[in-house]
Design an enzyme around this catalytic site. Structure first.
Site, PDB file in Angstrom:
ATOM      1  CG  ASP A  32      18.247  64.138  39.150  1.00 20.58           C
ATOM      2  OD1 ASP A  32      18.909  65.052  38.621  1.00 20.58           O
ATOM      3  OD2 ASP A  32      17.133  63.802  38.736  1.00 20.58           O
TER       4      ASP A  32
ATOM      5  CE1 TYR B 222      21.496  67.996  30.632  1.00 20.74           C
ATOM      6  CE2 TYR B 222      22.079  66.817  32.627  1.00 20.74           C
ATOM      7  CZ  TYR B 222      21.148  67.484  31.865  1.00 20.74           C
ATOM      8  OH  TYR B 222      19.872  67.642  32.325  1.00 20.74           O
TER       9      TYR B 222
HETATM   10  C1  G6P Z   1      18.134  65.818  35.150  1.00 19.68           C
HETATM   11  C2  G6P Z   1      19.102  66.841  35.703  1.00 19.68           C
HETATM   12  C3  G6P Z   1      18.362  67.989  36.302  1.00 19.68           C
HETATM   13  C4  G6P Z   1      17.378  68.554  35.317  1.00 19.68           C
HETATM   14  C5  G6P Z   1      16.459  67.481  34.784  1.00 19.68           C
HETATM   15  C6  G6P Z   1      15.622  68.065  33.664  1.00 19.68           C
HETATM   16  O1  G6P Z   1      17.435  65.205  36.189  1.00 19.68           O
HETATM   17  O2  G6P Z   1      19.968  66.362  36.677  1.00 19.68           O
HETATM   18  O3  G6P Z   1      19.306  68.952  36.671  1.00 19.68           O
HETATM   19  O4  G6P Z   1      16.598  69.531  35.939  1.00 19.68           O
HETATM   20  O5  G6P Z   1      17.196  66.419  34.273  1.00 19.68           O
HETATM   21  O6  G6P Z   1      14.553  67.254  33.417  1.00 19.68           O
HETATM   22  P1  G6P Z   1      13.314  67.789  32.572  1.00 19.68           P
HETATM   23  O7  G6P Z   1      12.439  66.592  32.485  1.00 19.68           O
HETATM   24  O8  G6P Z   1      12.711  68.941  33.341  1.00 19.68           O
HETATM   25  O9  G6P Z   1      13.866  68.228  31.248  1.00 19.68           O
HETATM   26 MN    MN Z   2      21.087  68.167  37.595  1.00 19.47          MN
END
Ligand code: G6P
Ligand code: MN
Length: 440
Positions: free
Chosen positions: A168, A264
């Site tokens: 996502d 990222y």
């Molecule tokens: C985005 C990335 C995901 C990840 C998430 C982490 O959506 O695409 O791969 O898991 O961020 O989010 P968080 O709120 O758990 O740090």
């Molecule tokens: Mn991801």
């Protein structure tokens, strides 16, 4: 009408994904929603509330929560897989161990992703096997992390499985891009993008008439990053969530002002800044456990107690509606264009055919067809070759139980300064992952 199973039913994201599914019944009509997890207690804390939510929306939808794979995977059309082997306490270790040595601590980028990958591979493969056994026509829409390593494992061990790997992150960034460029919805844009998961670039953004917006976007990003001007760019990265750090896209765009990077890359290219802005005692895992986890589990307990979801503070997980887009494309042959993580197979001409790359694909009832990218420039190619080797070495290490392969993977990661530091991180990870990793 379709039947779906959510693998990783105990995830903090599950209730909001259910709300999202229920909000999209006109596009994807459902007859059953099942939750599947191997942690009965954790899933149970969400399941009662989820059952109430489903019943109040449509009592004809059958709701089940189970820890039995046969019950979970029998008679299902779609599996939404978001498992997290080792759960958030292991995410915390993935993040904190490298930080001890001054190295980026992130769940999917750098050492954290490698450690998490070694845990995720068997979990994802096990779920694919259940799906193939009990519902051979089911599609798995897999967004289990670390998606890059998981996708490489799928390619290698389950090349013919009906699994589609998707993330996502580009969608989240495209929502911002749409706002920046003045579109009402990201779906008004047709994009070109290439790279690996959590490791790619936009090279074109067009409107429905074919007008190109990439230069306008780059110009904006050089000033403000992947945020609107009034969202500020004060360099406060302490939150460490990807949307907070979207500001860092400014520096990333300055490094190569010809294409728009996934945020990222900050972990790979500005790792020193990221480490400087991370508290090694309180990482993103802690923020999630103290924030989202408490909030979601608390609200689900409240709903279960009240016996109704009326007035709930749980929000529809709109960010996850890409899952419905994907399921709808498969079910109704919509030919929607989506970014997926697929075998390169020549789409990027000057790149490994057997690499799993993230590129636009056209999705229809028989699966997906990737769009050709052509040749990519030296900087991007160099970065991708290094990173894809890290991902492949991690899967080699898993397959062969090889200490050396994993040490090489860590050493090769752009986030790690030397084989020396790589070894220290590895030895700590082996200790922390005794219950999960194959013996090295
Ligand atoms: C985005 C990335 C995901 C990840 C998430 C982490 O959506 O695409 O791969 O898991 O961020 O989010 P968080 O709120 O758990 O740090
Ligand atoms: Mn991801």
């Amino acid at each position: 009408k379709f039947s779906v199973v959510i693998a990783g039913g105990g995830s903090t994201y599950t209730p909001e994904i259910i709300l999202m599914l229920l909000d999209n019944l006109d596009r994807l009509p459902l007859r059953a929603i099942k939750l599947y997890d191997n942690d009965e207690e954790r899933q149970g804390r969400l399941a009662e509330a989820c059952g109430i939510i489903v019943k109040e929306k449509d009592p004809n939808i059958e709701f089940t929560a189970t820890t039995d794979p046969e019950t979970a995977y029998t008679d299902v059309d779609f599996c939404l897989a978001h498992i997290r082997v080792g759960q958030l306490p292991m995410r915390e270790k993935d993040e904190k161990i490298p930080l001890k040595y001054g190295v980026v601590g992130q769940e999917t980028c750098g050492p954290g992703g490698i450690a998490y990958g070694m845990r995720s591979i068997p979990g994802v493969l096990e779920n694919i096997e259940y799906m193939e056994k009990y519902s051979p026509n089911c599609w798995m829409l897999n967004y289990s992390n670390p998606a890059a390593i998981v996708a490489e494992a799928c390619r290698r061990f389950k090349p013919n499985a009906r699994v589609i790997n998707i993330c996502d992150m580009p969608i989240g960034m495209e929502n911002n891009i749409a706002k920046i460029l003045g579109f009402n919805d990201r779906k008004e844009m047709t994009v070109r993008y290439f790279g690996l998961n959590h490791f790619g670039w936009w090279t074109s953004i067009k409107d429905k008439d074919g007008n190109e917006y990439i230069d306008k976007l780059l110009e904006h990003q050089l000033k403000y990053g992947n945020t609107l001007p009034d969202e500020g760019n004060n360099g406060d990265y302490t939150d460490n969530s990807w949307y907070e750090t979207a500001k860092k896209v400014k520096d990333l765009t300055a490094l190569d002002p010809t294409m728009a990077p996934n945020s990222y890359f900050q972990y790979y290219l500005f790792g020193d800044d990221m480490v400087a802005h991370t508290n090694p005692e309180y990482t993103r895992a802690n923020q999630v456990m103290d924030g989202r986890e408490k909030r979601v589990f608390g609200e689900c307990a409240r709903i279960a107690e009240a016996g109704t979801a009326e007035g709930t503070s749980l929000e529809i997980g709109i960010h996850a509606s890409f899952i419905v887009d994907l399921a709808t494309a498969l079910a109704f042959n919509t030919h929607e264009r989506m970014l997926l993580i697929v075998r390169n197979n020549g789409a990027i001409e000057n790149f490994d055919k057997d690499a799993m790359v993230e590129i636009p694909c056209i999705v229809g009832k028989d699966g997906y067809e990737p769009i050709t990218i052509g040749t990519i420039p030296t900087f991007q190619k160099g970065l991708m070759e290094e990173q894809v080797a890290v991902e492949k070495l991690t899967v080699d290490a898993y397959e062969q139980g090889s200490y050396h392969k994993l040490w090489q993977a860590l050493t090769l990661s752009k986030t790690v300064p030397s084989a020396n530091v790589a070894k220290k991180i590895l030895d700590d990870y082996i200790e922390a992952n005794k219950e999960y990793w194959p013996e090295l």
